[in-house]
Design a protein around this motif. Structure first.
Motif, PDB file in Angstrom:
ATOM      1  N   GLU A  85      -4.884   4.873  -6.226  1.00  0.00           N
ATOM      2  CA  GLU A  85      -5.649   5.126  -5.232  1.00  0.00           C
ATOM      3  C   GLU A  85      -5.747   6.646  -5.258  1.00  0.00           C
ATOM      4  OE1 GLU A  85      -4.311   3.280  -1.712  1.00  0.00           O
ATOM      5  OE2 GLU A  85      -2.960   4.886  -1.554  1.00  0.00           O
TER       6      GLU A  85
ATOM      7  N   ASP B 215       0.716  -1.018  -0.011  1.00  0.00           N
ATOM      8  CA  ASP B 215      -0.045  -0.051  -0.128  1.00  0.00           C
ATOM      9  C   ASP B 215       0.748   1.411   0.088  1.00  0.00           C
ATOM     10  OD1 ASP B 215      -2.272   1.371   0.234  1.00  0.00           O
ATOM     11  OD2 ASP B 215      -2.734   0.723   2.143  1.00  0.00           O
ATOM     12  N   ASP B 216       0.292   2.414  -0.602  1.00  0.00           N
ATOM     13  CA  ASP B 216       0.727   3.586  -0.322  1.00  0.00           C
ATOM     14  C   ASP B 216       2.662   3.706  -0.928  1.00  0.00           C
ATOM     15  OD1 ASP B 216      -1.387   4.221   0.913  1.00  0.00           O
ATOM     16  OD2 ASP B 216      -0.573   4.531   3.134  1.00  0.00           O
TER      17      ASP B 216
END
Ligand code: C2E
Ligand code: MG
Ligand code: MG
Length: 554
Positions: free
Chosen positions: A488, A431-432
């Protein structure tokens, strides 16, 4: 160091030490009286004895001779007794000194301890006030001591503490105090002139600098940093703060320094107390909210950007707090991590989400965020699999999202957890991506299934001179490593346009809708015909909350 002042503060022990000294003086007095008596009687009797030996006079008076002999015996006895007493006093003095040392000082570092330290600060404050000076208390705490202990053992931990204590001692002025408050917390106190605050600033800077110098020990290289808080005693209104109050204020400022990123210092300010109170209230609220089932999953849609088709949801935690309303995870996740309830919180959310997702089309995936703290738990994989089995949820529909910060932790342990989850069919995404410092080799060594490009890079695509090179580079890095990519934070059509054509990308963001609760998600899926046939009345995650709350309470 101001050890002497601590001693004066401890009068009682000093009083006790006077008793043998008084006895000493009495014995000495008796000995002197005996010597005077000896000189008196000896002066009369001795010439008579000498004259009698030389045949020039009569024998000395028997009474006086006996008195002289008695006097000599008394003198010898008195002298011996005096020496014995002297020895006894010395032994006692040393024992008392040692006992005081043990009571006042921390045996490992030699610093004043929690009991004697505040007394010494109090004495310093009173003395400084007489000279119209201020006293600064600096409270410092090692930032990563738990990890040092966990990774290298307690002996190395002790060595680190003594090394830091020695380094601090070297920097303190001769009139400074050094106290070990407990564990990895130390306090220093120095007097300073009202206007010479920069002297305290210089000391605080220096302490931070010397603490961060690497510690070499038997082939190990240990790096420790400290956070520091400063409070001072001078006040223009009301009574000056007590030593305990000063330590407490310095502690609050130190805590503030931790929150602001560690390895730094702050002077105490009164609003910090309010912040701490708010933070304590949040902590209590989180603990109680967890028991009361106030934490619920929200769901954010994930879409195939090429086809526009809904492919799954990311579960995002929300706190339905009766006091604060609907709270976002940025507020409570880090606190839950610090107070060590993140595991229980995450498990409760995943349980609810699995129940919710059972009613969804089996083609839809479910992503859940996992904290780095959870990956420190060697039983994490087993716990997660147990929850899946319990809910009859197929592992291949579950994806866990871990952030790059996990890669700085013990990569070996993370790898073994990730591998056992993968072996069960669970997918893992990073993630990220792009915000941390993961090296390419780490990326390759951990069996990730997907990269999630951080929102900050994606939102940039909406700018005037949108530069999609970075996103393009990440997508092609993903291709090179055979890792599909999710973007995202897609907020508008412009960003979506910039992303289309970059390849097969999944996307999520406010363009498709804000994260929604379980009911709203079901309604959305019902409209799309994506609920499991005949399963539209199944229990929801909220229904299992009560059972879950019971489990937590039990
Ligand atoms: P994340 O995993 O990167 O989640 C995406 C965050 O971006 C979410 O914030 C989401 O609401 C927000 N977001 C999504 N699309 C957009 C958009 O188009 N624009 C903007 N400005 N924001 C968007 P949220 O829900 O506040 O979550 C924040 C972070 O909290 C998450 O970031 C995740 O790291 C963490 N988190 C959430 N739930 C959990 C959980 O159950 N466990 C753990 N450990 N962390 C969680
Ligand atoms: Mg996420
Ligand atoms: Mg993210």
């Amino acid at each position: 160091m101001l050890v002497l002042t601590v001693r004066t503060a401890m009068n009682k022990t000093a009083d006790a030490a006077l008793k043998p000294a008084q006895r000493d003086i009495i014995t000495l007095g008796i000995a002197i009286a005996a010597i005077i008596l000896f000189i008196g009687t000896g002066g009369t009797v001795m010439p008579q004895i000498v004259r009698s030996w030389m045949g020039q006079g009569s024998a000395p008076d028997m009474l006086l001779t006996n008195a002289l002999l008695l006097n000599v015996a008394l003198l010898l006895f008195g002298w011996r007794r005096y020496k014995d007493l002297n020895r006894e006093v010395e032994v006692r003095r040393r024992a008392e000194e040692r006992a005081r040392e043990l009571a006042e000082r921390d045996p490992m570092t030699g610093c004043l301890n929690r009991r004697s330290g505040p007394i010494a600060i109090e004495v310093m404050r009173v003395e400084a006030a007489k000279r119209e000076e201020d006293v600064a208390v600096l409270l410092l705490d090692l930032d990563n001591f738990k990890q040092i202990n966990d990774h290298n053992g307690h002996q190395v931990g002790d060595m680190v503490l003594t090394t830091i204590a020695e380094r601090i001692a070297k920097e303190l002025p001769a009139d400074g105090l050094q106290i070990r408050i407990g564990g990895d917390e130390f306090a220093c106190a120095i007097p300073f002139e009202y206007r010479a605050r920069d002297r305290v600033d210089a000391l605080a800077d220096k302490l931070i600098q010397i603490a961060s110098a690497p510690i070499k020990h038997e082939g190990l290289l240990i790096e420790a940093t400290i956070s520091l808080g400063v409070a001072h005693s001078h006040t223009t209104a009301g009574d000056p703060p007590s030593a305990d109050k000063l330590i407490h204020r310095a502690d609050i400022a130190m805590y503030h320094a931790k929150k602001r990123g560690r390895n730094r210092y702050f002077w105490f300010e009164s609003q910090m107390e309010d912040e701490l109170r708010y933070r304590n209230e949040l902590e209590t609220g989180i603990r109680e909210g967890l028991q009361a089932g106030e934490f619920v999953p929200f769901y954010e849609q994930q879409v195939n950007l090429e086809t526009g088709e809904l492919v799954g949801f990311e579960m995002l935690a929300r706190w339905r707090s009766p006091k604060y309303g609907l709270v976002n995870p940025d507020v409570f996740i880090s606190i839950a991590e610090e107070i060590d309830v993140i595991g229980a919180l995450s498990e409760s959310l995943i349980r609810q989400a699995l129940v919710d997702a059972k009613g969804w089309s089996p083609d839809l995936s479910l992503s859940v965020n996992i904290s780095p703290i959870q990956l420190r738990d060697p039983w994490f994989a087993q716990k997660l699999l147990h929850i899946l089995v319990e809910n009859g949820f197929p592992p291949h529909r579950l994806e866990i999202e871990i952030t790059e910060s996990c890669l700085h932790e013990n990569v070996g342990a993370v790898r073994s957890i990730v591998t056992s989850l993968k072996n069960q069919g669970i997918r893992i995404s990073l993630d990220d991506f792009g915000t941390g410092y993961s090296s390419l080799s780490q990326l390759r060594s951990l069996p990730f299934d997907r990269l999630k490009i951080d929102r900050s890079f994606v939102t940039e695509l909406a700018g005037e001179n949108a530069n999609c090179e970075l996103v393009r580079a990440i997508v092609s890095l993903g291709k090179g490593l055979s890792l599909p990519v999710t973007a995202e934070g897609i907020e508008n059509g412009k960003v979506l346009d910039a992303l289309t054509g970059l390849g097969e990308i999944k996307g999520q963001g406010y363009l498709y809708g804000r994260p929604e609760n379980a009911d709203a998600t079901r309604k959305r899926l019902a409209k799309l015909g994506l609920l499991v046939e005949g399963n539209s009345d199944t229990e929801t995650g909220a229904d299992v909350l009560d059972a879950d709350a019971d489990r937590l309470a039990g």
